[in-house]
Design a protein around this motif. Sequence first.
Motif, PDB file in Angstrom:
ATOM      1  N   ARG A  76       5.438  -3.854  -3.922  1.00 52.51           N
ATOM      2  CA  ARG A  76       4.282  -4.158  -4.778  1.00 52.51           C
ATOM      3  C   ARG A  76       3.462  -5.327  -4.221  1.00 52.51           C
ATOM      4  NH1 ARG A  76       4.459  -1.549  -9.672  1.00 52.51           N
ATOM      5  NH2 ARG A  76       6.437  -0.566 -10.215  1.00 52.51           N
ATOM      6  N   ARG A  77       3.276  -5.352  -2.908  1.00 50.08           N
ATOM      7  CA  ARG A  77       2.484  -6.395  -2.272  1.00 50.08           C
ATOM      8  C   ARG A  77       1.725  -5.785  -1.098  1.00 50.08           C
ATOM      9  NH1 ARG A  77       7.167 -10.347   0.121  1.00 50.08           N
ATOM     10  NH2 ARG A  77       5.444 -11.148   1.373  1.00 50.08           N
ATOM     11  N   ASP A  78       0.662  -6.460  -0.669  1.00 53.31           N
ATOM     12  CA  ASP A  78      -0.222  -5.857   0.321  1.00 53.31           C
ATOM     13  C   ASP A  78      -0.126  -6.494   1.705  1.00 53.31           C
ATOM     14  OD1 ASP A  78      -1.461  -8.274  -0.023  1.00 53.31           O
ATOM     15  OD2 ASP A  78      -3.262  -7.470  -0.976  1.00 53.31           O
ATOM     16  N   ASP A  79       0.925  -7.284   1.972  1.00 54.46           N
ATOM     17  CA  ASP A  79       1.020  -7.954   3.262  1.00 54.46           C
ATOM     18  C   ASP A  79       2.239  -7.524   4.076  1.00 54.46           C
ATOM     19  OD1 ASP A  79       2.891  -9.106   1.612  1.00 54.46           O
ATOM     20  OD2 ASP A  79       2.418 -11.181   2.147  1.00 54.46           O
ATOM     21  N   TRP A  93      -6.151  -1.761  -8.571  1.00 59.78           N
ATOM     22  CA  TRP A  93      -6.342  -2.147  -7.170  1.00 59.78           C
ATOM     23  C   TRP A  93      -6.859  -3.586  -7.079  1.00 59.78           C
ATOM     24  CZ3 TRP A  93      -5.280   1.509  -3.354  1.00 59.78           C
ATOM     25  CH2 TRP A  93      -5.106   2.821  -3.811  1.00 59.78           C
ATOM     26  N   ASN A  94      -6.520  -4.265  -6.002  1.00 60.93           N
ATOM     27  CA  ASN A  94      -7.193  -5.515  -5.666  1.00 60.93           C
ATOM     28  C   ASN A  94      -8.545  -5.143  -5.078  1.00 60.93           C
ATOM     29  OD1 ASN A  94      -4.021  -6.255  -4.366  1.00 60.93           O
ATOM     30  ND2 ASN A  94      -4.790  -7.086  -6.267  1.00 60.93           N
ATOM     31  N   GLY A 147      -7.622 -12.459  -6.098  1.00 59.54           N
ATOM     32  CA  GLY A 147      -6.197 -12.708  -6.211  1.00 59.54           C
ATOM     33  C   GLY A 147      -5.415 -11.414  -6.200  1.00 59.54           C
ATOM     34  N   LYS A 148      -4.224 -11.455  -6.775  1.00 62.76           N
ATOM     35  CA  LYS A 148      -3.386 -10.266  -6.817  1.00 62.76           C
ATOM     36  C   LYS A 148      -3.643  -9.420  -8.058  1.00 62.76           C
ATOM     37  CE  LYS A 148       0.332 -12.155  -3.975  1.00 62.76           C
ATOM     38  NZ  LYS A 148      -0.016 -11.298  -2.834  1.00 62.76           N
ATOM     39  N   ASP A 188       8.769 -13.927   6.604  1.00 62.33           N
ATOM     40  CA  ASP A 188       9.015 -13.155   5.393  1.00 62.33           C
ATOM     41  C   ASP A 188       9.132 -11.663   5.712  1.00 62.33           C
ATOM     42  OD1 ASP A 188       9.416 -12.586   2.757  1.00 62.33           O
ATOM     43  OD2 ASP A 188       7.370 -13.031   2.110  1.00 62.33           O
ATOM     44  N   GLY A 189       9.672 -10.920   4.761  1.00 62.65           N
ATOM     45  CA  GLY A 189       9.819  -9.482   4.903  1.00 62.65           C
ATOM     46  C   GLY A 189      11.007  -9.001   4.115  1.00 62.65           C
TER      47      GLY A 189
END
Length: 662
Positions: free
Chosen positions: A70-73, A626-627, A604-605, A100-101
């Motif tokens: 649930r993140r875009d990076d 959506w962002n 933001g998120k 991170d990961g």
Amino acid sequence: MALSLPMLLLFGLPAHAVSWFPFGPDGGDARSLAVDPHDHAHLFLGTTTGWIYESHTEGQEWKRLARVGRRDDLVLDNIVVDKADSKHLVVGAFVVGSADGGVFVSKDGGVSWSSQETLRGQSIRALAQSASDSKLWIAGTLTGVQRSEDNGEHWRLISPEGSTEIHEVESVAIDPKDPKVIYAGTWHLPWKTTDGGATWNNIKEGVIDDSDVFSIIVDAAHPNTVYASACSGIYKSDDAGARFQKVEGIPSTARRTRVLEQDPKNPNIVFAGTTEGLWRTSDAGKIWLRMTGPEVIVNDVYVDPADSNKLLVATDRGGVLYSNDGGTSFRPSNKGFSARHLSSFVADAQHPATIYVGALNDKQWGGVFTSDNGGLSWAQRSDGLGGSDIFSLGQAPDGTILAGTGHGIYLLKDNSWSRVADVAFPKTVGAAAPHSIAKSVVAGKSASRKPVARKSAVVLKPFDGAVYAMALNGNSVFAASSQGLLVSDTSGVSWKSIESAGSEQFYFLTSVRSEVLAAGLKVIKLSKDSGQSWKTVIQPSGLVQLTAAAIDGDGGLWAAGSEGVFLSQDDGASWQSLPQLFVNDVNSIYFDARADRVLITNGGKGTIAYSVHLPEKKVSFWDTGWNLRFLRPVGDHLIGVTPFDGVVLQPRMVESAETVLH
């Protein structure tokens, strides 16, 4: 003119129950490919934004399956489908520029995902499942080699803890017949264990020192044959890594081989995905031929186990490429896959269903895309742009579409773009003017006396600045650039700088009737006479830095930043916030004249988009799912532009789609 959306009406779900629907443009960065071992037509595709896509048509069409974590990076470089259970998927992810990961697991075919606690927050660079023991998995991380013996549920470090050698593991491979034999490629040479990680040996014989090892493959039929790709080239070993020999035939400019893939039916055929195209050998590495152009950056290669003439290649910017002739020819295969980094938008004033969007970072695969059906389908229109990043789009009074790039302004004529050369700037002539000194020397006069600086007539010079925004006002087009404000009274054919507005770098530009507002990060300029004169507006004291600005049709000035949105109805003499508008990290404010409302999005998120209806200042919002980078009206619906996932369209227009705050 209203634009109907018959396709959107087919979805049938209440608008408040669904996210807005993605519709391209197709393509973008594709990172990894994986196949269902029980159904070769069923494929998975990983991206740089955490999305996993799915295809049931051998990669001919794609659909979004889920966003991992649930993140875009999250960069999804490794997707493995369990050989024993195709509903069980394991993904290794990392974050660019960070440690991170993590490892993420799905037990329902990729619909839902959970993060594995043992490796949570670790940068996962490689992932493999044993061919001879399906419960055994190996992961390469920045801290070393991890192993799971229970289908990825739990992991433990099998390389020496705190090792100064076996860390930053970029690639792993498991011997297909002996799961205790494991290869690990690091950012500075390859390693091997034959006892499941109890001991490790450096296998650098024949490999150039300090080589980043990106990929390792072991021949399924002959495990003594091992290939490794590194920043220094491709290496082959015929003795299980005891000694490697550098493969010749691939030029040094293409030596960053990110991935190696062996034909499952013919082990002599190996594909090498490099930063300068896809290469192929049919004689086990003796002769290599390039199968694509050098501009293609290959991230992954998939060879159909049922028909090795069918290939899929995951690339930077170009998305997925497909070949049905063993790599002799390729075509895009991106239907349904969109990972575009969009920056700008303009709707054709004469044809409401015709819209344009601009892309960043996509070189010849990006530029400008156009849709003639309100965003349901797209076509690339970038001839003449030369791979330029598009920062802004606009339309001139005569209908000409304009593009502001990182290096100047372009005009679209006869489906091709041409760069504007006619841009006028004032020129200061003084002691440093070379032509003045040259004239003095020719005339026999001394050039030692310091001349007084003066402004000469306006002269033309090449304009190579960035253009961040455009706005139409009457018969004039204004452009906010890195070299101040520009204006054109010739539908974009020629431009001149506006000295009275100052030389600041402007990022935001908006116009309503005779008013034009231009803003930078720390400055707001306002003209109430169509750009003839300008005054500085005192920005809200509550803002540290501007991230958006606009004028509405009710005499209001809008300014926003990370702290929220502020409104002035006295040309900036005073500012106030709206009591029902609670939004931070604002990235866009747009006045929708037709609906008499201001549209607001945040960077933001969150996934909420806001509308402020004028003149009563009634606040309402949509949860888009959506962002968003910004929001625009197109006919009878809204279109949202996301930071990395293309455009999304509003579901069918019903009252429940919008929530009103009273």
